[in-house]
Design an enzyme around this catalytic site. Structure first.
Site: not given
Ligand code: UDP
Ligand code: MG
Length: 222
Positions: A202, A136, A178, A144, A172, A189
């Site tokens: 993920h 990450y 998300t 966060f 996706r 989700r």
């Molecule tokens: N996340 C979080 N708070 C936020 C945004 C993201 O806790 O405001 C966490 C969430 O678990 C997310 C991960 O960080 O799946 C990775 O973020 P990303 O923006 O890459 O989202 P994803 O690709 O998983 O949809």
């Molecule tokens: Mg992501």
């Protein structure tokens, strides 16, 4: 006792489930009628793949050498087989600790399998802090981030490599937004989560990241 009627005997009834079927009506001495049915069942239809194994072939007629010599042509549909290899992508899908704890691994695998993608690698794994931070790293500056690392390392995750045409973008879509409250119903989700910080799964966001996550980070190569 006399046989009044015999019918059936032809294997026209779906040969995959019944080898032959016949029935006889018999009159006994006291004039009452009885009905006997003679079904030779094959469980061939229970087998997903007709391999060389005879585990699923219980009919004695099928163990006859001449019958065995006949080639059984399996009728299998594998979407990846009909695509040219250049179109086939790989994506890294991970069931996060909350998904594993809530017993959602099977559900998530099932949704990707039903869509037509191929599972090529899988392991249950306790993610170390350094790996979570590397995975990450683009989100390092986000407020966060510490909580995210704590969450991903809080319990075992299920790491998976999936293959298929357009699998990165399609997975996706299947996963959904998300924030689970904004994810469409029908997505993983959207159906199974409510909190962004506990969004169960993920999925890689590009074919390049899919390759990197599978090969360099989570080492999911075959
Ligand atoms: N996340 C979080 N708070 C936020 C945004 C993201 O806790 O405001 C966490 C969430 O678990 C997310 C991960 O960080 O799946 C990775 O973020 P990303 O923006 O890459 O989202 P994803 O690709 O998983 O949809
Ligand atoms: Mg992501």
């Amino acid at each position: 006792m006399e046989a009044l009627a015999v019918f059936g005997g032809s294997p026209r009834v779906s040969t995959s489930s019944l080898q032959s079927a016949s029935a006889t009506i018999i009159r006994s001495g006291n004039g009452s009628l009885s009905y006997t049915q003679n079904l030779t069942l094959s469980t061939r239809h229970l087998s997903a793949f007709h391999g060389s194994s005879s585990l699923f072939l219980c009919s004695p007629s099928l163990s006859h050498p001449k019958r065995r010599a006949r080639k059984i042509r399996p009728n299998i549909f594998l979407p990846t087989l009909i695509a040219s290899m250049e179109d086939v992508e790989e994506t890294y899908i991970m069931v996060k600790p909350d998904g594993v704890q809530r017993g959602l691994v099977g559900e998530i695998i099932s949704r990707l399998e039903k869509k037509g993608f191929k599972l090529t690698g899988l392991k249950l794994f306790q993610c170390p802090q350094e790996l979570a931070e590397e995975h990450y790293k683009d989100l390092q500056a986000k407020p966060f981030f510490p909580k995210l690392i704590q969450y991903i390392t809080s319990g075992p995750v299920v790491c998976m490599a999936w293959e298929g045409v357009g699998v990165v973008a399609s997975a996706r879509k299947l996963i959904g937004a998300t924030n689970p409250l904004q994810a469409e119903p029908g997505t993983i989700r959207g159906d199974l989560a409510v909190q962004t910080g506990r969004n169960v799964v993920h999925g890689s966001d590009s074919p390049e990241n899919g390759k990197r996550e599978i090969e360099a980070l989570w080492t999911m190569m075959n």
